[in-house]
Design a protein around this motif. Structure first.
Motif, mmCIF file in Angstrom:
data_model
loop_
_atom_site.group_PDB
_atom_site.id
_atom_site.type_symbol
_atom_site.label_atom_id
_atom_site.label_comp_id
_atom_site.label_asym_id
_atom_site.label_seq_id
_atom_site.Cartn_x
_atom_site.Cartn_y
_atom_site.Cartn_z
ATOM 1 N N GLY A 78 1.123 -1.572 -0.251
ATOM 2 C CA GLY A 78 0.219 0.079 -0.363
ATOM 3 C C GLY A 78 0.985 1.730 0.370
ATOM 4 N N LYS A 79 1.772 1.271 0.092
ATOM 5 C CA LYS A 79 2.757 1.932 -0.122
ATOM 6 C C LYS A 79 3.912 2.191 -1.327
ATOM 7 C CE LYS A 79 5.385 0.983 4.424
ATOM 8 N NZ LYS A 79 6.574 0.072 5.599
ATOM 9 N N LYS A 80 3.899 3.933 -1.520
ATOM 10 C CA LYS A 80 4.518 3.637 -3.026
ATOM 11 C C LYS A 80 5.821 3.009 -3.328
ATOM 12 C CE LYS A 80 2.713 9.068 -3.291
ATOM 13 N NZ LYS A 80 3.739 10.924 -3.281
ATOM 14 N N TYR A 81 5.820 2.932 -4.367
ATOM 15 C CA TYR A 81 7.119 2.170 -4.895
ATOM 16 C C TYR A 81 8.489 2.794 -3.985
ATOM 17 C CZ TYR A 81 10.362 -0.845 -7.585
ATOM 18 O OH TYR A 81 12.100 -1.315 -8.060
ATOM 19 N N LYS A 82 8.942 3.898 -4.033
ATOM 20 C CA LYS A 82 10.096 4.589 -3.911
ATOM 21 C C LYS A 82 10.055 4.849 -2.180
ATOM 22 C CE LYS A 82 8.454 9.177 -3.685
ATOM 23 N NZ LYS A 82 8.082 10.653 -3.829
#
Length: 434
Positions: A78-82
């Motif tokens: 659910g987090k951004k890839y970066k």
């Protein structure tokens, strides 16, 4: 009558067990003394295990992401890839030689294609397009000869198509491979057929999974000889009529409700099959080799026969361990009560390599309180497998017989105070006081 005896083959600890104990915080010197190892040998095993784990973790971080820096991470957090997996991927790439990185990225691309092929194969299997499923999986095995999912699809499709001998050979061979791979992995930390550098794509089932499939194929082959179909077109049509239960568009209900709805809708067919008696058995048994809604009607039809032969089949079929199906077999055996005990005893004494599939039958003996069932359970406390003994202890305690304490204490002393044995002793002691 004497209690049944079992081979006195002592179970051997895994070569990886000392490593596990060290990682759990046990003093290395204590581990060395316990397992008869030198400190150098123990340190070597720990180093090799940790290195194999490190390499596997590094490979996991090299899956090619299909996301931009600000897109959701492909891992599903659910987090951004970066903010999630990108730093791990970047670090892994920096620390790996270019040719090795290229090879692993190519392996990841192959893995993605492989997963799609696996999904397609199981879709064909579940839609009961068995011929296409078998051909699809056979083609895939040319590229991925050690992927048990494709072997599974081939074996189950082959069973459904009636080639029981071939299915038997497949399942026996993969069971042997699974045992070999498990032993090798426990010692080395990687699969023999995968390679030390994890260069080959493999997917192995556990020995227990293949043992179940091996038993199904063995029974299918045996039943084909014991109960050959007579070519009765009417009986075949009736048995095939039960397959209407597999139509989820017609019958969307699931679980127990789904069974009851299907049972009511197909009651005329079920009544005809029950009236046919033994003549219907060769046409009903093949329904059980691949799990489906239709297979769930067979235990009740066999129980309705009321013969020793049908009870024996219920005991054997319970070892298929299909969800709900196995439970229906066991419930019917429990309803048969004392009459089922001799048939359960026969199954317990035969086919020793399949003993771990018999724990359901052991549970039935714990619910049927007769001198014969108690005798059988008492004998099973001497079984060489702690797994079997644990289930036996629980069943034996259900008899609320003070004589069971001697057998349970002896079993605890022999294999250790495993949870089921210690708990069974406590439960039995409470029931006797009550």
């Amino acid at each position: 009558m004497e209690t049944p005896s079992f081979p006195s083959e002592a179970s051997k600890l895994s070569p990886l067990q000392p490593v596990v104990e060290v990682l759990q915080g046990i003093d290395p010197d204590v581990v060395c003394a316990r397992h008869g190892l030198s400190r150098d040998e123990l340190d070597r095993r720990v180093r090799e295990y940790q290195e194999s784990r490190r390499q596997m973790a590094l490979a996991d971080h090299l899956k090619l992401p299909k996301a931009g820096r600000n897109d959701p991470c492909p891992c599903g957090s659910g987090k951004k890839y970066k903010k999630c997996c990108q730093p791990k991927h970047d670090e892994a790439r920096r620390n790996m030689p270019k040719d090795q990185l290229t090879g692993m990225e190519e392996k990841t691309r192959k893995q993605e294609k492989l997963e799609k092929d696996v999904a397609k194969g199981f879709d064909l299997l579940f839609s009961q397009d068995f011929d296409k499923a078998r051909k699809h999986a056979a083609r895939a095995l040319e590229d991925y000869p050690e992927d048990d999912r494709f072997h599974d699809i081939v074996a189950m499709s082959t069973l459904a198509l009636g080639d029981f001998g071939e299915a038997f050979l497949i399942c026996r061979r993969r069971w042997q491979v699974a045992q070999d791979e498990k032993a090798f992995f426990q010692e080395k930390g990687y699969h023999r057929r995968e390679g030390a550098n994890h260069e080959n794509l493999v997917y192995f089932y556990s020995p227990s999974t293949w043992l179940e499939k091996f038993w199904i194929a063995q029974r299918a082959r045996t039943y084909a000889e014991q109960y050959p179909a007579t070519g009765d077109a009417r009986l075949q049509k009736l048995a095939d009529g039960l397959k209407a239960a597999n139509d989820i568009d017609r019958f969307p209900a699931r679980q127990e409700e789904g069974y009851e709805v299907r049972q009511e809708a197909l009651s005329p067919i079920l009544a005809e099959l029950e009236a046919e008696g033994d003549a219907a058995i060769p046409y009903l048994l093949p329904l059980t080799y691949v799990f489906s809604w239709a297979s769930l009607f067979v235990p009740d039809l066999l129980y309705a026969r009321g013969t020793d032969e049908s009870l024996l089949m219920l005991a054997e079929l319970s070892m298929f361990r299909f969800p709900f199906f196995a439970q229906k077999c066991l419930v019917n055996l429990e309803k048969a009560g004392e009459r089922a005990v001799p048939q359960i005893e026969r199954v317990l004494k035969e086919n020793a390599p399949f003993d771990e599939l018999k724990v359901g039958l052991i549970s039935v003996l714990g619910k049927v309180h007769t001198p014969e069932s108690f005798r059988l359970l008492a004998g099973l406390t001497e079984h060489p497998s702690p797994y079997i003994v644990n289930w036996t202890a629980e069943a034996l305690a259900n008899h609320s017989n003070s004589e069971a304490l001697v057998y349970l204490e002896r079993a605890k002393e022999r294999i250790g105070a495993h949870s089921k044995i210690a708990g069974a002793i406590e439960d039995l002691a409470r029931s006797l006081k009550g």
